[in-house]
Design a protein around this motif. Structure first.
Motif, PDB file in Angstrom:
ATOM      1  N   ILE A  45       0.832  -1.206   0.000  1.00 53.37           N
ATOM      2  CA  ILE A  45       0.000   0.000   0.000  1.00 53.37           C
ATOM      3  C   ILE A  45       0.866   1.256   0.000  1.00 53.37           C
ATOM      4  CG2 ILE A  45      -1.633   1.375   1.372  1.00 53.37           C
ATOM      5  CD1 ILE A  45      -2.843  -1.346   2.290  1.00 53.37           C
ATOM      6  N   ILE A  46       1.896   1.276   0.849  1.00 55.52           N
ATOM      7  CA  ILE A  46       2.789   2.441   0.913  1.00 55.52           C
ATOM      8  C   ILE A  46       3.490   2.647  -0.428  1.00 55.52           C
ATOM      9  CG2 ILE A  46       4.884   3.366   1.969  1.00 55.52           C
ATOM     10  CD1 ILE A  46       3.959   1.911   4.585  1.00 55.52           C
ATOM     11  N   SER A  47       4.022   1.578  -0.998  1.00 53.50           N
ATOM     12  CA  SER A  47       4.703   1.674  -2.296  1.00 53.50           C
ATOM     13  C   SER A  47       3.765   2.182  -3.375  1.00 53.50           C
ATOM     14  CB  SER A  47       5.266   0.305  -2.702  1.00 53.50           C
ATOM     15  OG  SER A  47       6.220  -0.147  -1.783  1.00 53.50           O
ATOM     16  N   LEU A  48       2.547   1.649  -3.383  1.00 55.89           N
ATOM     17  CA  LEU A  48       1.570   2.060  -4.390  1.00 55.89           C
ATOM     18  C   LEU A  48       1.163   3.519  -4.203  1.00 55.89           C
ATOM     19  CD1 LEU A  48      -0.185   1.286  -6.785  1.00 55.89           C
ATOM     20  CD2 LEU A  48      -1.888   0.441  -5.170  1.00 55.89           C
ATOM     21  N   ASN A  49       0.961   3.953  -2.957  1.00 51.56           N
ATOM     22  CA  ASN A  49       0.632   5.358  -2.699  1.00 51.56           C
ATOM     23  C   ASN A  49       1.707   6.278  -3.267  1.00 51.56           C
ATOM     24  OD1 ASN A  49      -1.727   4.676  -1.336  1.00 51.56           O
ATOM     25  ND2 ASN A  49      -0.840   4.938   0.704  1.00 51.56           N
ATOM     26  N   LEU A  50       2.952   5.961  -2.974  1.00 52.90           N
ATOM     27  CA  LEU A  50       4.057   6.798  -3.454  1.00 52.90           C
ATOM     28  C   LEU A  50       4.159   6.767  -4.971  1.00 52.90           C
ATOM     29  CD1 LEU A  50       6.622   5.922  -0.686  1.00 52.90           C
ATOM     30  CD2 LEU A  50       5.905   8.245  -1.295  1.00 52.90           C
ATOM     31  N   ALA A  51       4.088   5.577  -5.549  1.00 54.91           N
ATOM     32  CA  ALA A  51       4.213   5.454  -7.007  1.00 54.91           C
ATOM     33  C   ALA A  51       3.091   6.207  -7.718  1.00 54.91           C
ATOM     34  CB  ALA A  51       4.219   3.984  -7.406  1.00 54.91           C
ATOM     35  N   ALA A  52       1.871   6.122  -7.199  1.00 50.69           N
ATOM     36  CA  ALA A  52       0.741   6.809  -7.832  1.00 50.69           C
ATOM     37  C   ALA A  52       0.919   8.327  -7.771  1.00 50.69           C
ATOM     38  CB  ALA A  52      -0.565   6.390  -7.156  1.00 50.69           C
ATOM     39  N   MET A  53       1.331   8.838  -6.615  1.00 40.82           N
ATOM     40  CA  MET A  53       1.531  10.286  -6.494  1.00 40.82           C
ATOM     41  C   MET A  53       2.668  10.759  -7.398  1.00 40.82           C
ATOM     42  SD  MET A  53       0.870  11.194  -2.476  1.00 40.82           S
ATOM     43  CE  MET A  53       1.981   9.956  -1.798  1.00 40.82           C
ATOM     44  N   CYS A 168       9.250  16.314   1.350  1.00 39.07           N
ATOM     45  CA  CYS A 168       9.818  17.078   0.241  1.00 39.07           C
ATOM     46  C   CYS A 168      10.874  16.224  -0.454  1.00 39.07           C
ATOM     47  CB  CYS A 168      10.443  18.369   0.760  1.00 39.07           C
ATOM     48  SG  CYS A 168      11.336  19.288  -0.499  1.00 39.07           S
ATOM     49  N   LEU A 169      10.698  16.022  -1.750  1.00 39.17           N
ATOM     50  CA  LEU A 169      11.695  15.318  -2.558  1.00 39.17           C
ATOM     51  C   LEU A 169      12.250  16.321  -3.559  1.00 39.17           C
ATOM     52  CD1 LEU A 169       9.796  11.944  -3.109  1.00 39.17           C
ATOM     53  CD2 LEU A 169      11.527  12.492  -1.374  1.00 39.17           C
ATOM     54  N   ALA A 170      13.402  16.872  -3.236  1.00 35.49           N
ATOM     55  CA  ALA A 170      13.973  17.963  -4.024  1.00 35.49           C
ATOM     56  C   ALA A 170      14.396  17.511  -5.416  1.00 35.49           C
ATOM     57  CB  ALA A 170      15.169  18.557  -3.283  1.00 35.49           C
ATOM     58  N   SER A 171      14.767  16.246  -5.575  1.00 36.06           N
ATOM     59  CA  SER A 171      15.270  15.758  -6.860  1.00 36.06           C
ATOM     60  C   SER A 171      14.247  15.898  -7.972  1.00 36.06           C
ATOM     61  CB  SER A 171      15.694  14.295  -6.746  1.00 36.06           C
ATOM     62  OG  SER A 171      14.595  13.480  -6.348  1.00 36.06           O
ATOM     63  N   ILE A 172      12.954  15.856  -7.608  1.00 37.07           N
ATOM     64  CA  ILE A 172      11.904  15.970  -8.617  1.00 37.07           C
ATOM     65  C   ILE A 172      10.903  17.067  -8.275  1.00 37.07           C
ATOM     66  CG2 ILE A 172      12.108  13.616  -9.506  1.00 37.07           C
ATOM     67  CD1 ILE A 172       9.710  12.915  -7.636  1.00 37.07           C
ATOM     68  N   ASP A 173      11.257  17.941  -7.318  1.00 40.04           N
ATOM     69  CA  ASP A 173      10.403  19.058  -6.904  1.00 40.04           C
ATOM     70  C   ASP A 173       9.005  18.566  -6.523  1.00 40.04           C
ATOM     71  OD1 ASP A 173       9.718  21.687  -6.348  1.00 40.04           O
ATOM     72  OD2 ASP A 173       9.039  22.065  -8.407  1.00 40.04           O
ATOM     73  N   PHE A 174       8.967  17.621  -5.589  1.00 38.53           N
ATOM     74  CA  PHE A 174       7.712  16.981  -5.180  1.00 38.53           C
ATOM     75  C   PHE A 174       7.468  17.212  -3.699  1.00 38.53           C
ATOM     76  CE2 PHE A 174       5.650  13.264  -3.241  1.00 38.53           C
ATOM     77  CZ  PHE A 174       4.454  13.244  -3.943  1.00 38.53           C
ATOM     78  N   ARG A 175       6.198  17.505  -3.364  1.00 34.90           N
ATOM     79  CA  ARG A 175       5.777  17.652  -1.963  1.00 34.90           C
ATOM     80  C   ARG A 175       4.456  16.929  -1.782  1.00 34.90           C
ATOM     81  NH1 ARG A 175       8.820  21.594   0.572  1.00 34.90           N
ATOM     82  NH2 ARG A 175       7.522  21.667   2.433  1.00 34.90           N
ATOM     83  N   CYS A 176       4.309  16.286  -0.623  1.00 36.41           N
ATOM     84  CA  CYS A 176       3.021  15.716  -0.241  1.00 36.41           C
ATOM     85  C   CYS A 176       2.986  15.586   1.277  1.00 36.41           C
ATOM     86  CB  CYS A 176       2.788  14.350  -0.895  1.00 36.41           C
ATOM     87  SG  CYS A 176       3.732  12.997  -0.155  1.00 36.41           S
ATOM     88  N   ALA A 177       1.792  15.467   1.813  1.00 37.86           N
ATOM     89  CA  ALA A 177       1.645  15.248   3.251  1.00 37.86           C
ATOM     90  C   ALA A 177       2.075  13.823   3.591  1.00 37.86           C
ATOM     91  CB  ALA A 177       0.195  15.466   3.664  1.00 37.86           C
ATOM     92  N   ILE A 178       2.706  13.658   4.728  1.00 43.37           N
ATOM     93  CA  ILE A 178       3.059  12.305   5.183  1.00 43.37           C
ATOM     94  C   ILE A 178       1.800  11.447   5.282  1.00 43.37           C
ATOM     95  CG2 ILE A 178       3.884  10.999   7.193  1.00 43.37           C
ATOM     96  CD1 ILE A 178       6.135  12.074   5.475  1.00 43.37           C
ATOM     97  N   ALA A 179       0.692  12.068   5.650  1.00 39.89           N
ATOM     98  CA  ALA A 179      -0.577  11.323   5.723  1.00 39.89           C
ATOM     99  C   ALA A 179      -0.927  10.695   4.378  1.00 39.89           C
ATOM    100  CB  ALA A 179      -1.698  12.246   6.195  1.00 39.89           C
ATOM    101  N   ASP A 180      -0.567  11.331   3.267  1.00 43.60           N
ATOM    102  CA  ASP A 180      -0.851  10.771   1.946  1.00 43.60           C
ATOM    103  C   ASP A 180       0.006   9.541   1.657  1.00 43.60           C
ATOM    104  OD1 ASP A 180      -2.708  12.777   1.536  1.00 43.60           O
ATOM    105  OD2 ASP A 180      -1.314  14.047   0.407  1.00 43.60           O
ATOM    106  N   VAL A 181       1.224   9.523   2.155  1.00 37.38           N
ATOM    107  CA  VAL A 181       2.097   8.358   1.996  1.00 37.38           C
ATOM    108  C   VAL A 181       1.464   7.136   2.676  1.00 37.38           C
ATOM    109  CG1 VAL A 181       4.361   7.371   2.595  1.00 37.38           C
ATOM    110  CG2 VAL A 181       4.186   9.771   1.841  1.00 37.38           C
ATOM    111  N   TYR A 182       0.828   7.382   3.824  1.00 39.81           N
ATOM    112  CA  TYR A 182       0.270   6.296   4.635  1.00 39.81           C
ATOM    113  C   TYR A 182      -1.245   6.139   4.478  1.00 39.81           C
ATOM    114  CZ  TYR A 182       4.837   5.948   6.786  1.00 39.81           C
ATOM    115  OH  TYR A 182       6.177   5.755   7.000  1.00 39.81           O
TER     116      TYR A 182
END
Length: 196
Positions: A45-53, A168-182
């Motif tokens: 689930i965690i991997s899929l959440n991250l990959a989808a975002m 924050c993932l600076a390599s690809i200029d990405f931000r999301c809430a930690i709640a979205d990861v989980y």
């Protein structure tokens, strides 16, 4: 990576050919192959959440997110790993069929059996990839993400994120809430407060 390796040296070419038809995935380190264990539902689930975002963020950018069936090759030390999520923005990676050589971001979801390896030898190996800008470790037992980011001096700096933070993932200029990861993750025990 499971601790049991096969016996005898296997060439990278034989490994890649065998992996195409294998019913289970193997990682490869210096002539040895290691069977990979299955992942928990929480891990998936965690991997899929991250990959989808990441897929949504990167659409049309020239960068591409890949999930756990794409290998990262570390050519200089004769290694192939299967990251949980990997991103490449390098057009040279589009010429490879089943691995990447030039990722800028690698994400591993930690498992009890692989956490020490992911933090130790695997991270040391990944640091050999010159294009890699960030290595991210995601806990599956509590809301905690550790991002190791390569700075301008080539040093790896740790950034930690917990519940209530924005990742924050600076390599690809990405931000999301930690709640979205989980999102949709149900922890089996009550969470221990995060002490940073």
């Amino acid at each position: 990576m499971v601790a049991n390796s096969s016996y005898g040296y296997i060439s990278p070419e034989d490994y890649l050919q065998g992996e195409q038809n294998s019913p289970i995935k193997h990682e490869y380190r210096n002539g040895q192959i290691y069977a990979m264990a299955g992942a928990s539902n929480t891990h998936v689930i965690i991997s899929l959440n991250l990959a989808a975002m990441l897929r949504n963020k990167l659409r049309g950018s020239g960068c591409q997110a890949y999930i756990s069936d794409t290998k990262a090759q570390i050519e200089s030390i004769n290694v192939y790993y299967y990251p949980d999520v990997v991103v490449s923005c390098d057009q040279r990676d589009k010429t490879f069929d089943n691995f990447l050589r030039y990722p800028c971001l690698i994400i591993e979801v930690l498992s009890p059996t692989t956490e020490a390896f992911d933090r130790g030898d695997k991270f040391a190996d990944y640091r050999q990839i010159q294009s890699l800008e960030e290595y991210v470790l995601v806990s599956q037992t509590r809301k905690r993400v550790e991002c190791f980011r390569r700075n301008f001096e080539g040093q790896w700096v740790l950034y930690t994120y917990a519940d209530g933070d924005d990742l924050c993932l600076a390599s690809i200029d990405f931000r999301c809430a930690i709640a979205d990861v989980y999102e949709d993750v149900v922890f089996e025990f009550s969470q221990v407060p995060d002490s940073r």
